[in-house]
Write a protein that holds these residues in place. Structure first.
Motif, mmCIF file in Angstrom:
data_model
loop_
_atom_site.group_PDB
_atom_site.id
_atom_site.type_symbol
_atom_site.label_atom_id
_atom_site.label_comp_id
_atom_site.label_asym_id
_atom_site.label_seq_id
_atom_site.Cartn_x
_atom_site.Cartn_y
_atom_site.Cartn_z
ATOM 1 N N THR A 182 1.089 -0.854 -0.196
ATOM 2 C CA THR A 182 -0.301 0.418 0.457
ATOM 3 C C THR A 182 1.148 1.440 -0.281
ATOM 4 N N LYS A 183 0.473 2.623 -0.948
ATOM 5 C CA LYS A 183 1.314 3.200 -0.931
ATOM 6 C C LYS A 183 -0.063 4.911 0.262
ATOM 7 N N ASN A 184 -0.232 4.198 0.562
ATOM 8 C CA ASN A 184 -1.669 4.849 1.043
ATOM 9 C C ASN A 184 -1.201 4.820 2.781
ATOM 10 N N HIS A 185 -0.819 6.750 2.542
ATOM 11 C CA HIS A 185 -0.341 6.583 3.991
ATOM 12 C C HIS A 185 -0.756 6.385 5.430
ATOM 13 N N LYS A 186 -2.227 6.892 4.944
ATOM 14 C CA LYS A 186 -3.338 6.353 6.239
ATOM 15 C C LYS A 186 -3.568 5.062 5.935
ATOM 16 N N VAL A 187 -4.142 3.980 5.101
ATOM 17 C CA VAL A 187 -4.005 3.097 5.340
ATOM 18 C C VAL A 187 -2.932 2.248 5.467
ATOM 19 N N LYS A 188 -1.803 2.770 6.111
ATOM 20 C CA LYS A 188 -0.618 2.015 6.269
ATOM 21 C C LYS A 188 -0.505 2.437 7.401
ATOM 22 N N ALA A 189 -1.029 3.287 8.378
ATOM 23 C CA ALA A 189 -0.832 3.935 9.536
ATOM 24 C C ALA A 189 -2.093 2.224 10.441
ATOM 25 N N ARG A 190 -2.324 2.241 9.408
ATOM 26 C CA ARG A 190 -3.915 1.750 10.451
ATOM 27 C C ARG A 190 -4.059 0.529 9.823
ATOM 28 N N PHE A 191 -2.730 -0.654 8.818
ATOM 29 C CA PHE A 191 -2.432 -1.309 9.132
ATOM 30 C C PHE A 191 -0.874 -1.717 10.614
ATOM 31 N N THR A 192 -0.146 -0.544 10.001
ATOM 32 C CA THR A 192 0.648 -0.956 10.865
ATOM 33 C C THR A 192 0.368 -1.496 12.603
ATOM 34 N N PHE A 193 -0.445 -0.736 12.496
ATOM 35 C CA PHE A 193 -0.950 -0.934 13.969
ATOM 36 C C PHE A 193 -1.565 -2.347 14.428
ATOM 37 N N VAL A 194 -2.630 -2.410 13.804
ATOM 38 C CA VAL A 194 -3.332 -3.900 13.840
ATOM 39 C C VAL A 194 -1.664 -4.918 13.957
ATOM 40 N N LEU A 195 -1.089 -5.017 13.313
ATOM 41 C CA LEU A 195 0.721 -5.869 13.086
ATOM 42 C C LEU A 195 1.037 -5.669 13.693
ATOM 43 N N ALA A 196 1.346 -4.281 15.060
ATOM 44 C CA ALA A 196 2.109 -4.167 16.317
ATOM 45 C C ALA A 196 1.051 -4.672 17.551
ATOM 46 N N GLN A 197 -0.568 -4.900 17.282
ATOM 47 C CA GLN A 197 -1.520 -5.402 17.893
ATOM 48 C C GLN A 197 -1.333 -7.341 17.764
ATOM 49 N N LEU A 198 -0.952 -7.731 16.762
ATOM 50 C CA LEU A 198 -0.894 -9.086 16.395
ATOM 51 C C LEU A 198 0.185 -9.138 17.566
ATOM 52 N N TYR A 199 1.589 -8.891 17.137
ATOM 53 C CA TYR A 199 3.070 -8.984 17.491
ATOM 54 C C TYR A 199 2.482 -9.023 19.635
ATOM 55 N N GLU A 200 2.335 -8.428 19.336
ATOM 56 C CA GLU A 200 1.690 -8.222 21.655
ATOM 57 C C GLU A 200 0.750 -9.382 21.654
ATOM 58 N N VAL B 61 3.957 4.545 13.874
ATOM 59 C CA VAL B 61 2.663 4.546 13.511
ATOM 60 C C VAL B 61 3.039 5.936 14.068
ATOM 61 N N PRO B 62 2.373 6.604 14.186
ATOM 62 C CA PRO B 62 2.998 8.726 14.142
ATOM 63 C C PRO B 62 3.492 8.757 13.454
ATOM 64 N N LYS B 63 4.430 8.513 12.560
ATOM 65 C CA LYS B 63 5.036 8.880 11.329
ATOM 66 C C LYS B 63 4.743 8.591 9.903
ATOM 67 N N LEU B 64 3.854 8.321 10.144
ATOM 68 C CA LEU B 64 2.120 7.365 9.283
ATOM 69 C C LEU B 64 1.194 8.595 8.759
ATOM 70 N N HIS B 65 2.031 9.581 9.799
ATOM 71 C CA HIS B 65 -0.212 9.988 9.586
ATOM 72 C C HIS B 65 -1.385 9.628 10.248
ATOM 73 N N PRO B 66 -1.481 8.604 10.859
ATOM 74 C CA PRO B 66 -2.921 8.534 11.045
ATOM 75 C C PRO B 66 -4.303 9.009 10.793
ATOM 76 N N MET C 101 -5.662 6.685 17.227
ATOM 77 C CA MET C 101 -4.747 6.015 17.334
ATOM 78 C C MET C 101 -3.075 6.530 17.535
ATOM 79 N N GLU C 102 -2.575 7.702 16.649
ATOM 80 C CA GLU C 102 -1.301 7.680 17.380
ATOM 81 C C GLU C 102 -0.700 7.477 18.973
ATOM 82 N N PHE C 103 -2.190 8.124 19.749
ATOM 83 C CA PHE C 103 -1.592 8.350 20.917
ATOM 84 C C PHE C 103 -1.417 7.581 21.639
ATOM 85 N N ASN C 104 -2.522 6.469 20.991
ATOM 86 C CA ASN C 104 -2.741 5.021 21.567
ATOM 87 C C ASN C 104 -0.941 4.335 20.996
#
Length: 239
Positions: free
Chosen positions: A90-108, A123-128, A133-136
Motif C-alpha cells: 500500500t502507498k496510502n499512508h493512512k491505510v498503512k498506519a492502520r495496518f501497521t497498528f494492527v500488526l503491532a497488536q498482533l505481535y503483542e 505509526v505516528p510517522k505515518l500520520h494516521p 490511534m497516534e496516541f495509543n
C-alpha cells in the motif's frame, strides 16, 4: 443483502476486475458476519486463480482480506504474514498506519513485545487518520519498551512531552500510568507510586483507567506488606 449483491457481481460479470472485486468483498462480508467457513473456499479460489489481477491494488486487497480472515479466526502467524505483505503493497499512508497498528497488536498478542513496540513506534510517522490511534501507538510503544534495552530515557522524555501537550489533557491518567509502569520495572517503587497517584488525580472521565491505577497501587502496597494501604486501594478499585 450485501453478500447477495457481491455474489451476483462475481457470477454475472466475467471480467477479472469485476469478478474478483466481488469475491474479495464476499470474503470481507463473510468475515464480518462470522461465516468463516464460507470465506475459506473463496480465499483458496482467489489465491489459485491464474487470471487474478497482478496489479498492486488487487494484491494488497487480497493480502488484507486474508489477514482479516486469519485475525478473526485467531490464527495470528498467517495473519502477520499477510498483513506484512499488505503493508508493503500500500502507498496510502493512512491505510498503512492502520495496518501497521494492527500488526503491532498482533505481535503483542503473540508475546513479541520487541516487535510490537517497534511497529507501534512506526505509526505516528505515518500520520494516521485519527489522533486516538497516534496516541495509543505512542503509549503502547512506551508500555512495551524493554527498560534494559537502553534509550529508555528517550521514551520517558517523550511521555513527559506528551503530558505538556494540550491535546493530551484527557489522556494524562494513561500517560502517568505508563510512567509508573516504567518506574516499577526500573525498581523505583517510590516514583511508581507517585506517578500512580498522579494518574488517579488526573483521571476524570476514564473510570477504567482510574480503577487500573488504584489496582496497581494496591498490588504494590500488598507486595510491600503495607496491608492497610493495600486494602484502601483495593476498596477504591471496587468502587
Amino acid at each position: 443483502s450485501a453478500l447477495e449483491a457481491f455474489e451476483y457481481v462475481s457470477k454475472k460479470y466475467p471480467k477479472p476486475e469485476a469478478k474478483y472485486t466481488g469475491m474479495l468483498w464476499m470474503v470481507r462480508t463473510n468475515n464480518e458476519i462470522g461465516s468463516y467457513s464460507q470465506s475459506e473456499p473463496i480465499l483458496d479460489q482467489l489465491r489459485t486463480a491464474k487470471d487474478f489481477p497482478q496489479d498492486r491494488t488487487f494484491q494488497q486487497d487480497l493480502a488484507a482480506v486474508t489477514a482479516d480472515y486469519y485475525i478473526k479466526t485467531a490464527d495470528y502467524d498467517p495473519a502477520i504474514k499477510n498483513l506484512t505483505k499488505a503493508i508493503t503493497l500500500t502507498k496510502n499512508h493512512k491505510v498503512k498506519a492502520r495496518f501497521t497498528f494492527v500488526l503491532a497488536q498482533l505481535y503483542e498478542k503473540e508475546g513479541d513485545a520487541k516487535k510490537a513496540s517497534m511497529y507501534y513506534g512506526m505509526v505516528p510517522k505515518l500520520h494516521p487518520r485519527s489522533y486516538d490511534m497516534e496516541f495509543n501507538a505512542r503509549i503502547n510503544r512506551a508500555r512495551l519498551y524493554d527498560v534494559d534495552a537502553g534509550n529508555i530515557a528517550a521514551i520517558k522524555k517523550e511521555l513527559h512531552k506528551m503530558l505538556r501537550d494540550d491535546k493530551n489533557s484527557e489522556y494524562k491518567d494513561q500517560i502517568y500510568y505508563v510512567l509508573a509502569d516504567i518506574s516499577y520495572r526500573e525498581k523505583n517503587v517510590p516514583d511508581a507510586l507517585a506517578f500512580l497517584e498522579q494518574s488517579v488525580r488526573t483521571s476524570t472521565i476514564n473510570t477504567t483507567q482510574k480503577a487500573l491505577s488504584y489496582l496497581r497501587r494496591a498490588d504494590i502496597y500488598f507486595d510491600q506488606v503495607n496491608y492497610p494501604a493495600a486494602e484502601a486501594n483495593y476498596d477504591s478499585t471496587m468502587s
